[in-house]
Structures are given as C-alpha cells and as structure tokens.
Design a protein around this motif. Sequence first.
Motif, mmCIF file in Angstrom:
data_model
loop_
_atom_site.group_PDB
_atom_site.id
_atom_site.type_symbol
_atom_site.label_atom_id
_atom_site.label_comp_id
_atom_site.label_asym_id
_atom_site.label_seq_id
_atom_site.Cartn_x
_atom_site.Cartn_y
_atom_site.Cartn_z
ATOM 1 N N LYS A 1 0.845 -1.181 0.000
ATOM 2 C CA LYS A 1 0.000 0.000 0.000
ATOM 3 C C LYS A 1 0.880 1.230 0.000
ATOM 4 N N LYS A 2 0.482 2.233 -0.753
ATOM 5 C CA LYS A 2 1.271 3.453 -0.827
ATOM 6 C C LYS A 2 1.446 4.042 0.574
ATOM 7 N N GLY A 3 2.696 4.339 0.908
ATOM 8 C CA GLY A 3 2.981 4.902 2.216
ATOM 9 C C GLY A 3 3.365 3.875 3.260
ATOM 10 N N ASN A 4 3.232 2.579 2.929
ATOM 11 C CA ASN A 4 3.658 1.518 3.844
ATOM 12 C C ASN A 4 5.138 1.228 3.635
ATOM 13 N N PHE A 5 5.933 1.453 4.646
ATOM 14 C CA PHE A 5 7.370 1.251 4.543
ATOM 15 C C PHE A 5 7.852 0.260 5.595
ATOM 16 N N VAL A 6 9.081 -0.145 5.434
ATOM 17 C CA VAL A 6 9.721 -1.004 6.424
ATOM 18 C C VAL A 6 10.038 -0.184 7.667
ATOM 19 N N THR A 7 9.849 -0.777 8.839
ATOM 20 C CA THR A 7 10.177 -0.130 10.105
ATOM 21 C C THR A 7 11.477 -0.713 10.645
ATOM 22 N N PHE A 8 12.459 0.144 10.865
ATOM 23 C CA PHE A 8 13.749 -0.283 11.419
ATOM 24 C C PHE A 8 13.820 0.132 12.885
ATOM 25 N N LYS A 9 14.204 -0.811 13.750
ATOM 26 C CA LYS A 9 14.376 -0.538 15.173
ATOM 27 C C LYS A 9 15.851 -0.711 15.516
ATOM 28 N N TYR A 10 16.493 0.383 15.921
ATOM 29 C CA TYR A 10 17.927 0.379 16.179
ATOM 30 C C TYR A 10 18.221 0.067 17.652
ATOM 31 N N PRO A 11 19.452 -0.341 17.941
ATOM 32 C CA PRO A 11 19.782 -0.771 19.311
ATOM 33 C C PRO A 11 19.703 0.325 20.369
ATOM 34 N N ASP A 12 19.633 1.594 19.980
ATOM 35 C CA ASP A 12 19.478 2.673 20.957
ATOM 36 C C ASP A 12 18.019 3.005 21.213
ATOM 37 N N GLY A 13 17.102 2.223 20.627
ATOM 38 C CA GLY A 13 15.671 2.439 20.822
ATOM 39 C C GLY A 13 15.024 3.311 19.765
ATOM 40 N N SER A 14 15.799 3.915 18.886
ATOM 41 C CA SER A 14 15.235 4.780 17.850
ATOM 42 C C SER A 14 14.570 3.949 16.757
ATOM 43 N N ILE A 15 13.588 4.565 16.105
ATOM 44 C CA ILE A 15 12.801 3.882 15.071
ATOM 45 C C ILE A 15 12.822 4.720 13.802
ATOM 46 N N GLU A 16 12.882 4.036 12.680
ATOM 47 C CA GLU A 16 12.931 4.720 11.379
ATOM 48 C C GLU A 16 12.007 3.979 10.415
ATOM 49 N N GLU A 17 11.133 4.715 9.745
ATOM 50 C CA GLU A 17 10.256 4.139 8.722
ATOM 51 C C GLU A 17 10.617 4.781 7.393
ATOM 52 N N VAL A 18 11.250 3.985 6.517
ATOM 53 C CA VAL A 18 11.752 4.518 5.252
ATOM 54 C C VAL A 18 11.564 3.493 4.133
ATOM 55 N N ARG A 19 11.745 3.980 2.909
ATOM 56 C CA ARG A 19 11.642 3.113 1.751
ATOM 57 C C ARG A 19 12.883 2.224 1.599
ATOM 58 N N ARG A 20 13.979 2.587 2.267
ATOM 59 C CA ARG A 20 15.244 1.869 2.142
ATOM 60 C C ARG A 20 15.075 0.376 2.447
ATOM 61 N N ALA A 21 15.816 -0.465 1.699
ATOM 62 C CA ALA A 21 15.686 -1.912 1.857
ATOM 63 C C ALA A 21 16.519 -2.469 3.004
ATOM 64 N N LYS A 22 17.561 -1.723 3.424
ATOM 65 C CA LYS A 22 18.465 -2.204 4.466
ATOM 66 C C LYS A 22 18.621 -1.155 5.563
ATOM 67 N N PRO A 23 18.991 -1.578 6.769
ATOM 68 C CA PRO A 23 19.262 -0.604 7.830
ATOM 69 C C PRO A 23 20.426 0.304 7.456
ATOM 70 N N ASP A 24 20.511 1.413 8.155
ATOM 71 C CA ASP A 24 21.559 2.408 7.925
ATOM 72 C C ASP A 24 22.824 1.981 8.668
ATOM 73 N N PHE A 25 23.814 1.503 7.926
ATOM 74 C CA PHE A 25 25.047 1.004 8.537
ATOM 75 C C PHE A 25 25.768 2.105 9.302
ATOM 76 N N ARG A 26 25.840 3.293 8.741
ATOM 77 C CA ARG A 26 26.547 4.396 9.402
ATOM 78 C C ARG A 26 25.846 4.793 10.710
ATOM 79 N N ARG A 27 24.544 4.684 10.725
ATOM 80 C CA ARG A 27 23.803 4.986 11.950
ATOM 81 C C ARG A 27 24.155 3.964 13.036
ATOM 82 N N LEU A 28 24.247 2.709 12.661
ATOM 83 C CA LEU A 28 24.643 1.663 13.605
ATOM 84 C C LEU A 28 26.053 1.907 14.137
#
Length: 265
Positions: A228-255
């Motif tokens: 559905k338009k607007g449905n993205f993957v939800t990434f949960k990082y080890p510091d508790g932060s959450i990111e909902e983006v179109r990106r297929a993989k987690p942000d390595f630099r953020r990790l």
Amino acid sequence: MAEYRQAHIPQRISFALLTIFASLTGCAKDQSLAPPVNSEQVIVRLKVPSELKAETMKVMYRSTLCTFTDHSAYGGPYQRDGYQHMDIEPAQQGRSDVYEAKLSKDGGGACQWRLSNVTFGVSYREPGRFGENVRFGAGGGVVVIFDDNASPRGGANIKVDGDLAIKESYYPWVDEGFIGGHKKDVSLLGEGYDYYRMYQALDARLVSFEPVLHSRFMVYSIGPKEKKKGNFVTFKYPDGSIEEVRRAKPDFRRLEAIRLAAEKK
C-alpha cells in the motif's frame, strides 16, 4: 547440466569437481585438474568469531585452451574460456578460530587451468537462536578475483596490489516480512549495499578475512503486511530509535555511530 565428480589434488584437501559443459572444444582432452606438486599457492585464511561459521569456498579455474561455444543476446555464436567449479571446506587450524584453505594457482592438466576466483565468507552457526524458524539470510561474503575475468557474481569494485587483508564490521540484522508469506531471517549487515565484498588481487598469495561481529548492537526490521502506498519497512535500532523509510536495508553508518557512542560511555 554439468555433473559432479571427485578429483584429488596434492594439497591435503578433497573437493568436489564440477565438469565443464559437454560443448567444450577439443573434448578428446582430459579436462581434469592436475596441479603440479610445486604449483604456487594462494592461502585463504579466515578468523571466525564463535557465533559464526566458515562457509564452503566456491573456487573457479579457467582455461583458454578448452573453450566452449556460447551465444550472444542476438543468437550469434562465440567462444568462451572453459571453466571448472569446485567446493573446498576451509580447515580449522588446531583449536583456534582460524580456518584456512590452500589453492593452487596453476590447475595444470591438458587444459592448463588457471585459478580465476574464489567466493567465501561466514554465516551464523545457529540462526535459530534468534527465534523459531529463523534462517540465515545474507551477508558476510567475499569474492576475490585473481585474473581479468568477472566472477559468477560480477566484477570487482576494489583492486589491490600484493596480498589482501580484509577486516570488516558486521551487525546482526533480524528481518521479519509478511507479504508473500511470513518469514524471519538474520543477516550480517556490513558496509555497502552488496552482501559480497568484491576484490581483484592479481598478485595475492595470502588473502585474510577477519569479520568483526558487534553482537550487542542488533537491528530489527519489520515489513508491511500489505502493499500500500505509504507503507514502509520499520527499522528498530539498538538505541531504541525507530525509522520508517523506503530503504531496503538498515543504515550502517547509523549503527556505527550508535556503537561508537555507547563504547565511549
């Protein structure tokens, strides 16, 4: 289809040999590998963290003498180098975390085989510890090319002179998806988009790979349950932060930033 048969090479290694296509020219030749006893060796060495295991190495040899006919996208015939694939299990060195395999540069035989490339890497030893029915996904792979040909996974984007020493950081990434059926896997997230690091090392005699696993800094991703338009993957990082983006993989630099900040405390 190519068929597997056993070949024995004087390296203290037994491996399965994949014969090349029956359309090879000069098919009366014995196409088996026969490395000379004094053949120059390439040592591939891995330092494997306890949570991981060394994967089976995929090795390719090429021959400019035993060629075969292929066809272009337009149907035109042309000659290609012959090739042979083999699987090699890297051997543990004593009780250490080091695993090693020795590859002959000169494959010998009537076809005068030459070492072309090797694909190897690590994966999780027990992916089930991340949950029921969790399988290993991807990541932790390396391709090293020893000539000017592309590997089965493509060409190299990093070229080095002399020996090759690789030390890479990896983070556990647990991904849960629902579209097309529920699945859950754990991957080794490294820098860059590709799951394989691609190198060309024409003169390397030692290839060493040390994956550094940051187990405490795990990232989770949960995919949408419907397209559905607007449905993205939800990434949960080890510091508790959450990111909902179109990106297929987690942000390595953020990790990396999260880990470095935590380690400074």
